[in-house]
Design a protein around this motif. Structure first.
Motif, mmCIF file in Angstrom:
data_model
loop_
_atom_site.group_PDB
_atom_site.id
_atom_site.type_symbol
_atom_site.label_atom_id
_atom_site.label_comp_id
_atom_site.label_asym_id
_atom_site.label_seq_id
_atom_site.Cartn_x
_atom_site.Cartn_y
_atom_site.Cartn_z
ATOM 1 N N GLY A 13 0.817 -1.209 0.000
ATOM 2 C CA GLY A 13 0.000 0.000 0.000
ATOM 3 C C GLY A 13 0.847 1.253 0.000
ATOM 4 N N THR A 14 0.211 2.344 -0.287
ATOM 5 C CA THR A 14 0.887 3.626 -0.357
ATOM 6 C C THR A 14 0.170 4.605 0.558
ATOM 7 O OG1 THR A 14 1.493 3.213 -2.663
ATOM 8 C CG2 THR A 14 1.554 5.499 -1.933
ATOM 9 N N ASP A 15 0.938 5.340 1.330
ATOM 10 C CA ASP A 15 0.386 6.358 2.214
ATOM 11 C C ASP A 15 0.223 7.645 1.403
ATOM 12 O OD1 ASP A 15 -0.275 8.177 4.162
ATOM 13 O OD2 ASP A 15 1.459 7.766 5.443
ATOM 14 N N GLU A 16 -0.865 7.711 0.645
ATOM 15 C CA GLU A 16 -1.094 8.849 -0.242
ATOM 16 C C GLU A 16 -1.251 10.148 0.523
ATOM 17 O OE1 GLU A 16 -4.349 7.849 -2.831
ATOM 18 O OE2 GLU A 16 -3.148 6.390 -3.937
ATOM 19 N N GLU A 49 9.364 6.039 -9.128
ATOM 20 C CA GLU A 49 8.779 5.389 -7.944
ATOM 21 C C GLU A 49 7.315 5.793 -7.769
ATOM 22 O OE1 GLU A 49 10.254 3.066 -5.695
ATOM 23 O OE2 GLU A 49 11.558 2.994 -7.439
ATOM 24 N N MET A 50 7.031 7.073 -7.948
ATOM 25 C CA MET A 50 5.652 7.552 -7.806
ATOM 26 C C MET A 50 4.753 6.932 -8.872
ATOM 27 S SD MET A 50 5.089 9.569 -5.283
ATOM 28 C CE MET A 50 6.032 10.491 -4.107
ATOM 29 N N GLU A 51 5.262 6.826 -10.096
ATOM 30 C CA GLU A 51 4.458 6.234 -11.166
ATOM 31 C C GLU A 51 4.102 4.790 -10.848
ATOM 32 O OE1 GLU A 51 6.950 6.995 -14.587
ATOM 33 O OE2 GLU A 51 5.735 8.719 -15.141
ATOM 34 N N SER A 52 5.006 4.068 -10.197
ATOM 35 C CA SER A 52 4.720 2.673 -9.878
ATOM 36 C C SER A 52 3.815 2.538 -8.653
ATOM 37 C CB SER A 52 6.018 1.884 -9.664
ATOM 38 O OG SER A 52 6.649 2.257 -8.463
ATOM 39 N N GLU A 53 3.769 3.563 -7.813
ATOM 40 C CA GLU A 53 2.983 3.495 -6.579
ATOM 41 C C GLU A 53 1.590 4.099 -6.702
ATOM 42 O OE1 GLU A 53 3.685 2.141 -3.524
ATOM 43 O OE2 GLU A 53 5.535 1.336 -4.353
ATOM 44 N N MET A 54 1.480 5.157 -7.471
ATOM 45 C CA MET A 54 0.224 5.889 -7.537
ATOM 46 C C MET A 54 -0.596 5.397 -8.734
ATOM 47 S SD MET A 54 0.861 7.820 -4.962
ATOM 48 C CE MET A 54 -0.119 9.266 -4.860
ATOM 49 N N LYS A 55 -1.883 5.642 -8.712
ATOM 50 C CA LYS A 55 -2.774 5.179 -9.774
ATOM 51 C C LYS A 55 -3.576 6.334 -10.359
ATOM 52 C CE LYS A 55 -1.582 0.965 -9.258
ATOM 53 N NZ LYS A 55 -0.277 0.786 -9.775
ATOM 54 N N ASP A 56 -3.802 6.237 -11.667
ATOM 55 C CA ASP A 56 -4.712 7.091 -12.408
ATOM 56 C C ASP A 56 -4.446 8.585 -12.210
ATOM 57 O OD1 ASP A 56 -5.937 4.734 -13.316
ATOM 58 O OD2 ASP A 56 -7.192 4.668 -11.532
ATOM 59 N N ALA A 57 -5.481 9.334 -11.833
ATOM 60 C CA ALA A 57 -5.366 10.783 -11.717
ATOM 61 C C ALA A 57 -4.356 11.183 -10.649
ATOM 62 C CB ALA A 57 -6.722 11.396 -11.402
ATOM 63 N N GLU A 59 -1.641 9.605 -9.889
ATOM 64 C CA GLU A 59 -0.319 9.441 -10.506
ATOM 65 C C GLU A 59 -0.010 10.630 -11.398
ATOM 66 O OE1 GLU A 59 1.810 6.865 -14.012
ATOM 67 O OE2 GLU A 59 0.152 5.943 -12.949
ATOM 68 N N ASP A 60 -0.954 11.019 -12.242
ATOM 69 C CA ASP A 60 -0.752 12.146 -13.153
ATOM 70 C C ASP A 60 -0.434 13.425 -12.381
ATOM 71 O OD1 ASP A 60 -1.299 10.431 -15.248
ATOM 72 O OD2 ASP A 60 -3.360 11.138 -15.503
ATOM 73 N N LEU A 61 -1.184 13.668 -11.323
ATOM 74 C CA LEU A 61 -0.976 14.861 -10.514
ATOM 75 C C LEU A 61 0.387 14.835 -9.832
ATOM 76 C CD1 LEU A 61 -1.994 17.478 -9.231
ATOM 77 C CD2 LEU A 61 -3.024 16.077 -7.435
ATOM 78 N N THR A 62 0.729 13.708 -9.245
ATOM 79 C CA THR A 62 1.995 13.588 -8.530
ATOM 80 C C THR A 62 3.168 13.770 -9.483
ATOM 81 O OG1 THR A 62 0.947 12.068 -6.977
ATOM 82 C CG2 THR A 62 3.338 12.116 -6.994
ATOM 83 N N VAL A 63 3.121 13.119 -10.623
ATOM 84 C CA VAL A 63 4.201 13.238 -11.606
ATOM 85 C C VAL A 63 4.298 14.677 -12.103
ATOM 86 C CG1 VAL A 63 4.985 12.510 -13.892
ATOM 87 C CG2 VAL A 63 4.180 10.817 -12.248
ATOM 88 N N ALA A 64 3.169 15.331 -12.324
ATOM 89 C CA ALA A 64 3.187 16.723 -12.782
ATOM 90 C C ALA A 64 3.853 17.635 -11.760
ATOM 91 C CB ALA A 64 1.763 17.202 -13.077
ATOM 92 N N VAL A 65 3.558 17.418 -10.500
ATOM 93 C CA VAL A 65 4.164 18.235 -9.441
ATOM 94 C C VAL A 65 5.664 18.010 -9.367
ATOM 95 C CG1 VAL A 65 4.275 18.557 -6.933
ATOM 96 C CG2 VAL A 65 2.062 18.449 -8.071
ATOM 97 N N LEU A 66 6.107 16.783 -9.570
ATOM 98 C CA LEU A 66 7.521 16.452 -9.464
ATOM 99 C C LEU A 66 8.333 16.837 -10.703
ATOM 100 C CD1 LEU A 66 7.234 12.941 -7.804
ATOM 101 C CD2 LEU A 66 7.997 15.054 -6.716
ATOM 102 N N THR A 67 7.678 17.005 -11.827
ATOM 103 C CA THR A 67 8.365 17.318 -13.080
ATOM 104 C C THR A 67 8.670 18.813 -13.138
ATOM 105 O OG1 THR A 67 7.212 15.513 -14.179
ATOM 106 C CG2 THR A 67 8.207 17.182 -15.595
ATOM 107 N N PRO A 68 9.917 19.183 -13.447
ATOM 108 C CA PRO A 68 10.244 20.609 -13.563
ATOM 109 C C PRO A 68 9.357 21.312 -14.586
ATOM 110 C CG PRO A 68 12.253 19.286 -13.525
ATOM 111 C CD PRO A 68 11.092 18.328 -13.639
ATOM 112 N N ALA A 69 9.056 22.573 -14.327
ATOM 113 C CA ALA A 69 8.135 23.346 -15.163
ATOM 114 C C ALA A 69 8.570 23.371 -16.629
ATOM 115 C CB ALA A 69 8.008 24.766 -14.625
ATOM 116 N N ALA A 70 9.863 23.513 -16.890
ATOM 117 C CA ALA A 70 10.331 23.570 -18.279
ATOM 118 C C ALA A 70 10.004 22.276 -19.014
ATOM 119 C CB ALA A 70 11.830 23.852 -18.334
ATOM 120 N N GLN A 71 10.159 21.145 -18.352
ATOM 121 C CA GLN A 71 9.832 19.862 -18.979
ATOM 122 C C GLN A 71 8.331 19.723 -19.187
ATOM 123 O OE1 GLN A 71 11.574 16.740 -16.662
ATOM 124 N NE2 GLN A 71 13.658 17.233 -17.316
#
Length: 125
Positions: A13-16, A49-57, A59-71
């Motif tokens: 499990g993941t402590d979201e 790691e987040m992509e493998s732990e989180m699901k659906d929306a 995951e998308d939100l978490t990855v977006a927050v972690l990705t630098p703005a330029a990317q």
């Protein structure tokens, strides 16, 4: 924070709630530091790691927050120029909002990600 994120993803499990609490209350600069600290401490990419732990929306939100703005902006521009038509509104919005420094970072990120200059991509579209 890197340790708390690692712990939130450890085991079954993941402590979201912990992940959200950390990411929602950090500046982009702090998040970049967390990403780098995670990599140096654990030898793992936090985004992967987040992509493998989180699901659906989540995951998308978490990855977006972690990705630098330029990317993120480079990816958005690529999507705006892909497919059947160009979404000029998206391109104009990014170009109008970005500062000169941010625009240079977006151009660099685009070229690193897609092995093509942003200028050439726009001209080709």
């Amino acid at each position: 924070d890197a340790g708390a994120l690692k712990k939130a993803m450890k085991g079954f499990g993941t402590d979201e709630e912990t992940i959200i609490q950390i990411l929602a209350n950090r500046s982009p600069e702090q998040i970049e530091e967390i990403v780098q600290s995670f990599k140096s401490s654990y030898g793992e990419d936090l985004i992967d790691e987040m992509e493998s732990e989180m699901k659906d929306a989540m995951e998308d939100l978490t990855v977006a927050v972690l990705t630098p703005a330029a990317q993120r902006n480079a990816e958005t521009l690529k999507r705006a120029m892909s497919g059947g038509g160009t979404d000029e509104d998206v391109i104009i919005e990014i170009f109008c909002i970005a500062t000169n420094v941010e625009m240079e970072a977006i151009k660099t990120a685009y070229e690193e990600m897609y092995e093509k200059s942003l200028e050439d991509a726009i001209k080709g579209d």
